[in-house]
Motif scaffolding. Structure first.
Motif, PDB file in Angstrom:
ATOM      1  N   MET A 109       0.842  -1.215   0.000  1.00 22.43           N
ATOM      2  CA  MET A 109       0.000   0.000   0.000  1.00 22.43           C
ATOM      3  C   MET A 109       0.869   1.254   0.000  1.00 22.43           C
ATOM      4  O   MET A 109       1.768   1.402   0.812  1.00 22.43           O
ATOM      5  N   PHE A 110       0.565   2.100  -0.913  1.00 19.62           N
ATOM      6  CA  PHE A 110       1.281   3.371  -0.968  1.00 19.62           C
ATOM      7  C   PHE A 110       0.425   4.453  -0.323  1.00 19.62           C
ATOM      8  O   PHE A 110      -0.806   4.362  -0.286  1.00 19.62           O
ATOM      9  N   SER A 111       1.077   5.464   0.222  1.00 23.57           N
ATOM     10  CA  SER A 111       0.313   6.555   0.837  1.00 23.57           C
ATOM     11  C   SER A 111       0.900   7.910   0.448  1.00 23.57           C
ATOM     12  O   SER A 111       2.055   8.013   0.022  1.00 23.57           O
ATOM     13  N   LEU A 112       0.088   8.920   0.623  1.00 25.99           N
ATOM     14  CA  LEU A 112       0.439  10.270   0.184  1.00 25.99           C
ATOM     15  C   LEU A 112       1.581  10.833   1.027  1.00 25.99           C
ATOM     16  O   LEU A 112       1.462  10.934   2.244  1.00 25.99           O
ATOM     17  N   PRO A 113       2.701  11.220   0.395  1.00 25.56           N
ATOM     18  CA  PRO A 113       3.792  11.807   1.175  1.00 25.56           C
ATOM     19  C   PRO A 113       3.454  13.238   1.599  1.00 25.56           C
ATOM     20  O   PRO A 113       2.802  13.967   0.860  1.00 25.56           O
ATOM     21  N   ASP A 114       3.894  13.605   2.793  1.00 24.22           N
ATOM     22  CA  ASP A 114       3.726  14.997   3.235  1.00 24.22           C
ATOM     23  C   ASP A 114       4.623  15.908   2.407  1.00 24.22           C
ATOM     24  O   ASP A 114       5.670  15.484   1.925  1.00 24.22           O
ATOM     25  N   LEU A 115       4.224  17.155   2.302  1.00 25.62           N
ATOM     26  CA  LEU A 115       5.097  18.146   1.680  1.00 25.62           C
ATOM     27  C   LEU A 115       6.066  18.694   2.722  1.00 25.62           C
ATOM     28  O   LEU A 115       5.769  18.679   3.914  1.00 25.62           O
ATOM     29  N   ASP A 116       7.200  19.200   2.249  1.00 26.21           N
ATOM     30  CA  ASP A 116       8.178  19.807   3.157  1.00 26.21           C
ATOM     31  C   ASP A 116       7.865  21.276   3.440  1.00 26.21           C
ATOM     32  O   ASP A 116       8.629  21.963   4.125  1.00 26.21           O
ATOM     33  N   TYR A 117       6.760  21.759   2.862  1.00 25.08           N
ATOM     34  CA  TYR A 117       6.408  23.176   2.999  1.00 25.08           C
ATOM     35  C   TYR A 117       4.883  23.276   2.942  1.00 25.08           C
ATOM     36  O   TYR A 117       4.198  22.320   2.571  1.00 25.08           O
ATOM     37  N   GLY A 118       4.360  24.433   3.295  1.00 24.58           N
ATOM     38  CA  GLY A 118       2.902  24.617   3.310  1.00 24.58           C
ATOM     39  C   GLY A 118       2.337  24.836   1.911  1.00 24.58           C
ATOM     40  O   GLY A 118       3.069  25.220   0.993  1.00 24.58           O
ATOM     41  N   TYR A 119       1.040  24.611   1.783  1.00 24.47           N
ATOM     42  CA  TYR A 119       0.391  24.799   0.481  1.00 24.47           C
ATOM     43  C   TYR A 119       0.496  26.249  -0.013  1.00 24.47           C
ATOM     44  O   TYR A 119       0.431  26.502  -1.200  1.00 24.47           O
ATOM     45  N   ASP A 120       0.638  27.177   0.934  1.00 23.01           N
ATOM     46  CA  ASP A 120       0.664  28.586   0.533  1.00 23.01           C
ATOM     47  C   ASP A 120       2.080  29.079   0.228  1.00 23.01           C
ATOM     48  O   ASP A 120       2.263  30.199  -0.223  1.00 23.01           O
ATOM     49  N   SER A 121       3.093  28.237   0.451  1.00 24.18           N
ATOM     50  CA  SER A 121       4.446  28.792   0.463  1.00 24.18           C
ATOM     51  C   SER A 121       5.122  28.888  -0.905  1.00 24.18           C
ATOM     52  O   SER A 121       6.185  29.480  -1.000  1.00 24.18           O
ATOM     53  N   LEU A 122       4.514  28.341  -1.943  1.00 27.47           N
ATOM     54  CA  LEU A 122       5.098  28.512  -3.282  1.00 27.47           C
ATOM     55  C   LEU A 122       4.436  29.664  -4.039  1.00 27.47           C
ATOM     56  O   LEU A 122       4.772  29.957  -5.177  1.00 27.47           O
ATOM     57  N   SER A 123       3.491  30.307  -3.365  1.00 35.07           N
ATOM     58  CA  SER A 123       2.792  31.452  -3.949  1.00 35.07           C
ATOM     59  C   SER A 123       3.759  32.639  -4.018  1.00 35.07           C
ATOM     60  O   SER A 123       4.568  32.807  -3.097  1.00 35.07           O
ATOM     61  N   PRO A 124       3.732  33.488  -5.052  1.00 35.87           N
ATOM     62  CA  PRO A 124       2.729  33.524  -6.117  1.00 35.87           C
ATOM     63  C   PRO A 124       3.035  32.624  -7.330  1.00 35.87           C
ATOM     64  O   PRO A 124       2.236  32.615  -8.261  1.00 35.87           O
ATOM     65  N   SER A 125       4.129  31.885  -7.324  1.00 34.63           N
ATOM     66  CA  SER A 125       4.378  31.012  -8.487  1.00 34.63           C
ATOM     67  C   SER A 125       3.273  29.978  -8.642  1.00 34.63           C
ATOM     68  O   SER A 125       2.771  29.739  -9.735  1.00 34.63           O
ATOM     69  N   ILE A 126       2.923  29.347  -7.510  1.00 36.22           N
ATOM     70  CA  ILE A 126       1.835  28.368  -7.511  1.00 36.22           C
ATOM     71  C   ILE A 126       0.974  28.650  -6.277  1.00 36.22           C
ATOM     72  O   ILE A 126       1.490  28.703  -5.154  1.00 36.22           O
ATOM     73  N   SER A 127      -0.313  28.833  -6.479  1.00 31.97           N
ATOM     74  CA  SER A 127      -1.206  29.250  -5.387  1.00 31.97           C
ATOM     75  C   SER A 127      -1.520  28.113  -4.415  1.00 31.97           C
ATOM     76  O   SER A 127      -1.366  26.926  -4.737  1.00 31.97           O
ATOM     77  N   TYR A 128      -1.987  28.508  -3.239  1.00 28.38           N
ATOM     78  CA  TYR A 128      -2.500  27.565  -2.243  1.00 28.38           C
ATOM     79  C   TYR A 128      -3.528  26.625  -2.873  1.00 28.38           C
ATOM     80  O   TYR A 128      -3.483  25.412  -2.679  1.00 28.38           O
TER      81      TYR A 128
END
Ligand code: MN3
Length: 197
Positions: A1-20
């Motif tokens: 079984m595979f599972s979703l890896p956590d990100l090393d950063y928050g969903y908002d932290s690549l903004s404005p290149s990539i949005s939350y």
């Protein structure tokens, strides 16, 4: 079984290149769906392997009934697991070995960026653009990865599926690509290059 890896950063932290919004949807929905479908397909053939790289390298060993499902969803899990890692909110210009290698192949770094961007822009429909350990630029359709064709494992990859940019950039893939360069994690790319030896 595979599972979703956590990100090393928050969903908002690549903004404005990539949005939350894109990050959350891309990670929690798109990536999770690849994993769910992959797990289901592996379960159906009683395959308990946890070595995804080997599974998608040796698709010939997978029964025809689930081969395409495992190619698409195994590739999806593999590619996105890398994609999150090769991005960072703490951008630093590339240096050391990766910069030397790129410069020796493309003369100047901007020339490489231009060639990579051009390749990403030219993909018709959905796919990925890759930097290979030998510094060549390769593209694949769908969720394919170069290792499925017996090639080396890429050290950098760009997702140009519309789900990766449409909410932010609509049809302007070129703007997404230009802004993506601002969040590339070059020290991670350098580590992946060094790991190849
Ligand atoms: Mn994607």
């Amino acid at each position: 079984m595979f599972s979703l890896p956590d990100l090393d950063y928050g969903y908002d932290s690549l903004s404005p290149s990539i949005s939350y919004e894109i990050m959350e949807l891309h990670h929690q929905k798109h990536h999770q769906t690849y994993i769910d479908n992959l797990n289901k397909a592996l379960e159906s053939i009683n395959n308990k392997s946890t070595d995804l790289e080997s599974i998608i390298k040796d698709l010939d060993k997978i029964p025809d009934s689930v081969k395409t499902t495992i190619r698409n969803n195994g590739g999806g899990h593999f590619n996105h697991s890398m994609f999150w890692k090769i991005m960072t909110p703490n951008f630093k210009e590339p240096d050391s070995e990766i910069l030397d290698k790129i410069n020796s192949k493309y003369n100047i770094f901007d020339q490489f960026k231009e060639k990579f961007s051009e390749a990403a822009l030219k993909i018709f429909g959905s796919g990925w653009t890759w930097l290979m350990p030998d510094m060549s630029i390769v593209t694949t359709p769908n969720q394919d990865n170069p290792i499925m064709a017996g090639k080396d494992k890429p050290i950098l990859g760009l997702d140009v599926w519309e789900h990766a940019y449409y909410l932010d950039y609509k049809n302007k893939r070129v703007d997404y690509i230009n802004n993506w360069w601002k969040v590339v994690n070059w020290s991670e790319v350098n580590n992946r290059l060094k790991a190849k030896k």
